[in-house]
Design a protein around this motif. Sequence first.
Motif, PDB file in Angstrom:
ATOM      1  N   CYS A 191     -10.751  -1.941   9.368  1.00  0.00           N
ATOM      2  CA  CYS A 191      -9.677  -2.393   8.486  1.00  0.00           C
ATOM      3  C   CYS A 191     -10.186  -2.673   7.081  1.00  0.00           C
ATOM      4  N   LEU A 192     -11.464  -3.049   6.967  1.00  0.00           N
ATOM      5  CA  LEU A 192     -12.032  -3.261   5.642  1.00  0.00           C
ATOM      6  C   LEU A 192     -12.293  -1.932   4.939  1.00  0.00           C
TER       7      LEU A 192
ATOM      8  N   HIS B  68      -7.927  -7.823   2.034  1.00  0.00           N
ATOM      9  CA  HIS B  68      -7.122  -6.887   1.248  1.00  0.00           C
ATOM     10  C   HIS B  68      -6.085  -7.646   0.410  1.00  0.00           C
TER      11      HIS B  68
ATOM     12  N   LEU C 274     -10.707  -0.426  -0.899  1.00  0.00           N
ATOM     13  CA  LEU C 274     -11.018  -1.831  -1.188  1.00  0.00           C
ATOM     14  C   LEU C 274     -12.272  -1.941  -2.050  1.00  0.00           C
TER      15      LEU C 274
ATOM     16  N   SER D 107      -5.938  -7.720  -3.715  1.00  0.00           N
ATOM     17  CA  SER D 107      -4.750  -7.179  -4.382  1.00  0.00           C
ATOM     18  C   SER D 107      -4.141  -8.159  -5.376  1.00  0.00           C
TER      19      SER D 107
ATOM     20  N   ALA E 226      -7.269  -8.008   6.947  1.00  0.00           N
ATOM     21  CA  ALA E 226      -6.109  -7.825   6.073  1.00  0.00           C
ATOM     22  C   ALA E 226      -6.042  -8.917   5.017  1.00  0.00           C
TER      23      ALA E 226
ATOM     24  N   ASN F  59      -7.598   1.634   5.006  1.00  0.00           N
ATOM     25  CA  ASN F  59      -6.414   0.823   4.758  1.00  0.00           C
ATOM     26  C   ASN F  59      -6.067   0.044   6.028  1.00  0.00           C
TER      27      ASN F  59
ATOM     28  N   SER G 261       0.823  -1.205   0.000  1.00  0.00           N
ATOM     29  CA  SER G 261       0.000   0.000   0.000  1.00  0.00           C
ATOM     30  C   SER G 261       0.860   1.259   0.000  1.00  0.00           C
TER      31      SER G 261
END
Length: 506
Positions: free
Chosen positions: A446-447, A193, A216, A197, A190, A450, A116
């Motif tokens: 966190c969702l 994420h 996201l 990604s 995480a 970042n 990130s």
Amino acid sequence: SYSSYFVLLCFIIFYFSLFIRCTGPRFKSCFLSFVPLLTWLPRYPFRDNAIGDLISGISVGIMHLPQGMAYALLAAVPPVFGLYSSFYPILIYFIFGTSKHISVGTYAVMSVMIGSVTERLAPDSDFMIPGNDTNSTTLDIIGRDAERVKIAATVTFLSGIFQLLLGLVRFGFVVTYLSEPLVRAYTTAAAIHVIVSQLKYSFGISPQRYSGPLSLIYTVIEICALLGKTNIGTLVVSIVTILGLVAAKELSALAARKIPVPIPVELITIIVATVVSWQMDLKTEYGVEVVGQIPSGLQAPVAPAVSLLGSMVGDAFALAVVGYGIAISLGRIFALKYAYKVDSNQELIALGLSNAIGGLFNCFAISCSMSRSMVQVSTGGKSQVAGAISAVVILVILLKIGELFEELPKAVLAAIIYVNLHGMMKQFGDICSLWRTNKFRCYSLCLLLNPDLGLAASIAFSILTVVFRTQLPKYSILGQVPGTDIYRPVEDYHQVTMKRPPPTPL
């Protein structure tokens, strides 16, 4: 930007002055506690532990190869830098670490946090070169990757400085605010994420990179819009690899009772995928993206980019806290199981030196991996020697074997990441319990934000919760239910009576 160096210099002078005032025995004790290797290595039971540590080190070293290359994609750097991150930091932890059983190295959550930062500070749009045509542009991949490596190494160096400073001031108690539900909620969020990604490598598409809150969601929408441009060859490679890995791991689990050493499923996968890609020329015939050039040998140390430090302080501190929290949590589990002590402050120093020195050699931030640690324990590893042997395995790969994997499809590395995250994905079953314990807020933050911002907000909320609960406690006045020894709150039960104390005699 020089503030970090100034603070570090102040602490070095402070501790040097303490050592000057120390007596001989006290200085020796302080020095041995700072370098635990000098304490346990002279007493190493070679006859009892050597064979187990050797087998364990080789097994874990084999795991480092596919995981290091795969997690480098998460960090948005070339795969070879994942191998560097599986070599230098391990040697440093071997000298300064106190946990005998954790396997430090690349870790998915840390890698996606690095990614990130690198993609935010070095987006593709900054490296577009005008083509021969009026409206055409090409991406300068070499320049972009070089800049991202510099960013990843710099933020890793700064996070190591933070960990080192926190360890020197005995700040290991900070892990108190990283409760188990909070860590599980964070790693689960995480993992999502991480998966999102890697979808671009599985479908062979190039979505726009988003940063900041709701990134996201924006990324998922962008990927859905580009599904019509999916590279069929890349998608087939991804599906076949995922199905093959899942089946192979299930068979390996069934055979684990009869075979003392785990089957290196991931290593076999990348070998087979590389051979198939080379024989079928997947890059040219089907447009499948491959790893590309893997230089052999080691790199000379490089000074961090001081000009970038000011733009990544928050990211570096988040990396320092997350990496330490995961490592100390797993280290304490093994220490309790095998009856030895892990020094939380020394772990901060060991991880800090691993990241700070690793950053000078273009490594990205490391922590410990549950999967590798379990393999290290199950194959007979009993000390930090197993980690040193795994580093030797990576050294051999870097010097002699690494260039053989240049035709490995990146979709295979993405598939390895998906399959390795199955343990984190099982934690989705904790959502109901997280809701009841108020840690679901961490998962949601966190969702939506970042991972680094979500963690910072979650820790701040956890600290504020402790403050408010201590400053505004809930209490009740109790009364006795007539004819019994039962007491209930008087505001809820109107028939209870309160015993008055007898009058004090004059």
